[in-house]
Design a protein around this motif. Structure first.
Motif, PDB file in Angstrom:
ATOM      1  N   PHE A  56       0.833  -1.199   0.000  1.00 51.33           N
ATOM      2  CA  PHE A  56       0.000   0.000   0.000  1.00 51.33           C
ATOM      3  C   PHE A  56       0.871   1.254   0.000  1.00 51.33           C
ATOM      4  O   PHE A  56       0.607   2.211  -0.726  1.00 51.33           O
ATOM      5  CB  PHE A  56      -0.915  -0.006   1.223  1.00 51.33           C
ATOM      6  CG  PHE A  56      -1.837   1.180   1.294  1.00 51.33           C
ATOM      7  CD1 PHE A  56      -2.845   1.364   0.363  1.00 51.33           C
ATOM      8  CD2 PHE A  56      -1.706   2.115   2.316  1.00 51.33           C
ATOM      9  CE1 PHE A  56      -3.701   2.454   0.418  1.00 51.33           C
ATOM     10  CE2 PHE A  56      -2.559   3.212   2.396  1.00 51.33           C
ATOM     11  CZ  PHE A  56      -3.561   3.375   1.444  1.00 51.33           C
ATOM     12  N   ALA A  57       1.931   1.246   0.809  1.00 54.69           N
ATOM     13  CA  ALA A  57       2.792   2.422   0.937  1.00 54.69           C
ATOM     14  C   ALA A  57       3.439   2.798  -0.384  1.00 54.69           C
ATOM     15  O   ALA A  57       3.507   3.977  -0.747  1.00 54.69           O
ATOM     16  CB  ALA A  57       3.860   2.176   2.001  1.00 54.69           C
ATOM     17  N   GLU A  62       4.331   6.524  -4.735  1.00 56.62           N
ATOM     18  CA  GLU A  62       4.725   6.759  -6.123  1.00 56.62           C
ATOM     19  C   GLU A  62       3.818   7.774  -6.804  1.00 56.62           C
ATOM     20  O   GLU A  62       4.240   8.487  -7.716  1.00 56.62           O
ATOM     21  CB  GLU A  62       4.771   5.457  -6.913  1.00 56.62           C
ATOM     22  CG  GLU A  62       3.437   4.847  -7.250  1.00 56.62           C
ATOM     23  CD  GLU A  62       3.585   3.572  -8.058  1.00 56.62           C
ATOM     24  OE1 GLU A  62       3.107   3.545  -9.192  1.00 56.62           O
ATOM     25  OE2 GLU A  62       4.190   2.608  -7.544  1.00 56.62           O
ATOM     26  N   ASN A  63       2.570   7.879  -6.347  1.00 56.09           N
ATOM     27  CA  ASN A  63       1.678   8.910  -6.875  1.00 56.09           C
ATOM     28  C   ASN A  63       1.987  10.275  -6.282  1.00 56.09           C
ATOM     29  O   ASN A  63       1.973  11.289  -6.989  1.00 56.09           O
ATOM     30  CB  ASN A  63       0.222   8.535  -6.601  1.00 56.09           C
ATOM     31  CG  ASN A  63      -0.279   7.442  -7.518  1.00 56.09           C
ATOM     32  OD1 ASN A  63      -0.499   7.657  -8.700  1.00 56.09           O
ATOM     33  ND2 ASN A  63      -0.432   6.244  -6.980  1.00 56.09           N
ATOM     34  N   TRP A  64       2.259  10.307  -4.986  1.00 52.42           N
ATOM     35  CA  TRP A  64       2.562  11.587  -4.336  1.00 52.42           C
ATOM     36  C   TRP A  64       3.816  12.215  -4.932  1.00 52.42           C
ATOM     37  O   TRP A  64       3.847  13.420  -5.213  1.00 52.42           O
ATOM     38  CB  TRP A  64       2.742  11.384  -2.839  1.00 52.42           C
ATOM     39  CG  TRP A  64       1.472  11.071  -2.106  1.00 52.42           C
ATOM     40  CD1 TRP A  64       0.251  10.809  -2.637  1.00 52.42           C
ATOM     41  CD2 TRP A  64       1.308  11.002  -0.688  1.00 52.42           C
ATOM     42  NE1 TRP A  64      -0.665  10.557  -1.648  1.00 52.42           N
ATOM     43  CE2 TRP A  64      -0.050  10.669  -0.435  1.00 52.42           C
ATOM     44  CE3 TRP A  64       2.164  11.165   0.400  1.00 52.42           C
ATOM     45  CZ2 TRP A  64      -0.560  10.520   0.861  1.00 52.42           C
ATOM     46  CZ3 TRP A  64       1.663  11.003   1.680  1.00 52.42           C
ATOM     47  CH2 TRP A  64       0.315  10.697   1.907  1.00 52.42           C
ATOM     48  N   GLN A  65       4.870  11.419  -5.111  1.00 54.20           N
ATOM     49  CA  GLN A  65       6.129  12.005  -5.579  1.00 54.20           C
ATOM     50  C   GLN A  65       5.986  12.590  -6.974  1.00 54.20           C
ATOM     51  O   GLN A  65       6.560  13.623  -7.292  1.00 54.20           O
ATOM     52  CB  GLN A  65       7.269  10.965  -5.511  1.00 54.20           C
ATOM     53  CG  GLN A  65       7.070   9.687  -6.313  1.00 54.20           C
ATOM     54  CD  GLN A  65       7.586   9.771  -7.729  1.00 54.20           C
ATOM     55  OE1 GLN A  65       8.128  10.792  -8.131  1.00 54.20           O
ATOM     56  NE2 GLN A  65       7.422   8.710  -8.500  1.00 54.20           N
ATOM     57  N   SER A  66       5.190  11.957  -7.830  1.00 55.52           N
ATOM     58  CA  SER A  66       5.041  12.489  -9.183  1.00 55.52           C
ATOM     59  C   SER A  66       4.261  13.792  -9.193  1.00 55.52           C
ATOM     60  O   SER A  66       4.539  14.687  -9.999  1.00 55.52           O
ATOM     61  CB  SER A  66       4.359  11.459 -10.084  1.00 55.52           C
ATOM     62  OG  SER A  66       3.028  11.184  -9.658  1.00 55.52           O
ATOM     63  N   LEU A 136      10.052  20.806  -3.701  1.00 53.31           N
ATOM     64  CA  LEU A 136      11.211  19.944  -3.918  1.00 53.31           C
ATOM     65  C   LEU A 136      11.405  18.995  -2.740  1.00 53.31           C
ATOM     66  O   LEU A 136      11.640  17.795  -2.931  1.00 53.31           O
ATOM     67  CB  LEU A 136      12.463  20.792  -4.125  1.00 53.31           C
ATOM     68  CG  LEU A 136      13.792  20.022  -4.238  1.00 53.31           C
ATOM     69  CD1 LEU A 136      13.763  19.068  -5.424  1.00 53.31           C
ATOM     70  CD2 LEU A 136      14.970  20.995  -4.346  1.00 53.31           C
ATOM     71  N   ALA A 137      11.287  19.524  -1.515  1.00 47.86           N
ATOM     72  CA  ALA A 137      11.452  18.698  -0.325  1.00 47.86           C
ATOM     73  C   ALA A 137      10.378  17.608  -0.253  1.00 47.86           C
ATOM     74  O   ALA A 137      10.666  16.451   0.079  1.00 47.86           O
ATOM     75  CB  ALA A 137      11.410  19.566   0.929  1.00 47.86           C
ATOM     76  N   LEU A 138       9.133  17.970  -0.592  1.00 46.84           N
ATOM     77  CA  LEU A 138       8.049  16.986  -0.579  1.00 46.84           C
ATOM     78  C   LEU A 138       8.251  15.925  -1.655  1.00 46.84           C
ATOM     79  O   LEU A 138       7.974  14.742  -1.439  1.00 46.84           O
ATOM     80  CB  LEU A 138       6.705  17.689  -0.761  1.00 46.84           C
ATOM     81  CG  LEU A 138       6.242  18.538   0.428  1.00 46.84           C
ATOM     82  CD1 LEU A 138       5.024  19.378   0.045  1.00 46.84           C
ATOM     83  CD2 LEU A 138       5.913  17.653   1.628  1.00 46.84           C
ATOM     84  N   GLY A 144      11.767   9.229  -1.811  1.00 42.02           N
ATOM     85  CA  GLY A 144      12.542   8.384  -0.912  1.00 42.02           C
ATOM     86  C   GLY A 144      11.657   7.339  -0.237  1.00 42.02           C
ATOM     87  O   GLY A 144      12.048   6.176  -0.101  1.00 42.02           O
ATOM     88  N   ALA A 145      10.450   7.753   0.175  1.00 39.12           N
ATOM     89  CA  ALA A 145       9.514   6.803   0.790  1.00 39.12           C
ATOM     90  C   ALA A 145       9.120   5.726  -0.207  1.00 39.12           C
ATOM     91  O   ALA A 145       8.980   4.548   0.145  1.00 39.12           O
ATOM     92  CB  ALA A 145       8.280   7.550   1.284  1.00 39.12           C
ATOM     93  N   GLN A 146       8.936   6.118  -1.475  1.00 39.81           N
ATOM     94  CA  GLN A 146       8.609   5.137  -2.506  1.00 39.81           C
ATOM     95  C   GLN A 146       9.737   4.114  -2.658  1.00 39.81           C
ATOM     96  O   GLN A 146       9.480   2.912  -2.808  1.00 39.81           O
ATOM     97  CB  GLN A 146       8.373   5.824  -3.845  1.00 39.81           C
ATOM     98  CG  GLN A 146       8.120   4.845  -4.997  1.00 39.81           C
ATOM     99  CD  GLN A 146       8.299   5.469  -6.366  1.00 39.81           C
ATOM    100  OE1 GLN A 146       8.107   6.666  -6.534  1.00 39.81           O
ATOM    101  NE2 GLN A 146       8.681   4.672  -7.353  1.00 39.81           N
TER     102      GLN A 146
END
Length: 224
Positions: A56-57, A62-66, A136-138, A144-146
């Motif tokens: 799930f993570a 992967e959606n958030w980072q894009s 950029l930080a987000l 990184g979390a992905q």
């Protein structure tokens, strides 16, 4: 309360849509995972067990980072690049970072300007780039979390297939990691580029993302 809801309606509406979509993704993802596990002869997992899992993570991250990459690139690109006639672009005469007077910085600040915009020095320099830096930080944080969640999920699949797990460094160079990243990046760049061009010729009456319906196609940095 009514005024608060009116003044913050856009943010609140999208917060509710985000939460509803996230909950829906949890249920749908759990169902899809269990269907896959049952097909392979495994045991199903509960909803909470799925929500705290790497499967799930990695899908969420992967959606958030894009999304944050899209905003970061667009924020800095629009400093130097223009699209004549687009509501997503500033006029060509304002190309670049613009002067302190145009930006109401330092001695040119107004009484209602944010304190750090009027302060001068490093505080004004930092505040002048704060939106892009936060995006950029987000992006880097969610990317990184992905990579961490994807690494865990990938190694779980490796073990299920009786293969050796791989290191994090090897995973971030793998096709799986870059396929997850690039399939989202291309869609984000396509969407924002399409919006910049479509807003030159198409209208949506009353939207801040559209020019007034009767505005000429060449009108730039106007919204209705």
């Amino acid at each position: 309360m009514k005024r608060f809801l009116r003044d913050n309606g856009l943010g609140l509406a999208f917060a509710l849509l985000f939460l509803a979509s996230l909950v829906g993704q949890a249920f749908a993802g759990n169902a899809a995972l269990n269907e896959h596990r049952l097909t392979d002869g495994g045991d199903p997992v509960g909803l909470w067990q799925y929500v705290v899992s790497s499967d799930f993570a990695v899908d969420v991250a992967e959606n958030w980072q894009s999304e944050y990459l899209q905003f970061f690139v667009f924020i800095f690109a629009t400093v130097w690049l223009v699209q004549r006639g687009s509501t997503e672009s500033k006029p060509a005469k304002r190309l670049g970072r613009e002067s302190d007077e145009e930006q109401s910085l330092g001695a040119h600040g107004k009484p209602e300007s944010p304190p750090w915009a009027r302060a001068g020095g490093w505080r004004t320099r930092l505040y002048s780039n704060s939106l892009g830096l936060v995006m950029l930080a987000l992006f880097l944080g969610s990317w990184g979390a992905q990579s961490i969640a994807g690494h865990s999920a990938y190694n779980n699949e490796q073990l299920v297939d009786f293969q050796d797990p791989v290191s994090w460094g090897r995973y971030v160079l793998s096709a799986d990691f870059w396929n997850r990243s690039l399939q989202n990046w291309q869609s984000e760049f396509l969407a924002i580029g399409s919006m910049a061009v479509f807003s030159v010729y198409l209208r949506q009456r009353g939207s801040s993302q559209s020019k007034p319906v009767g505005a000429p196609h060449t009108a730039t940095d106007e919204n209705g």
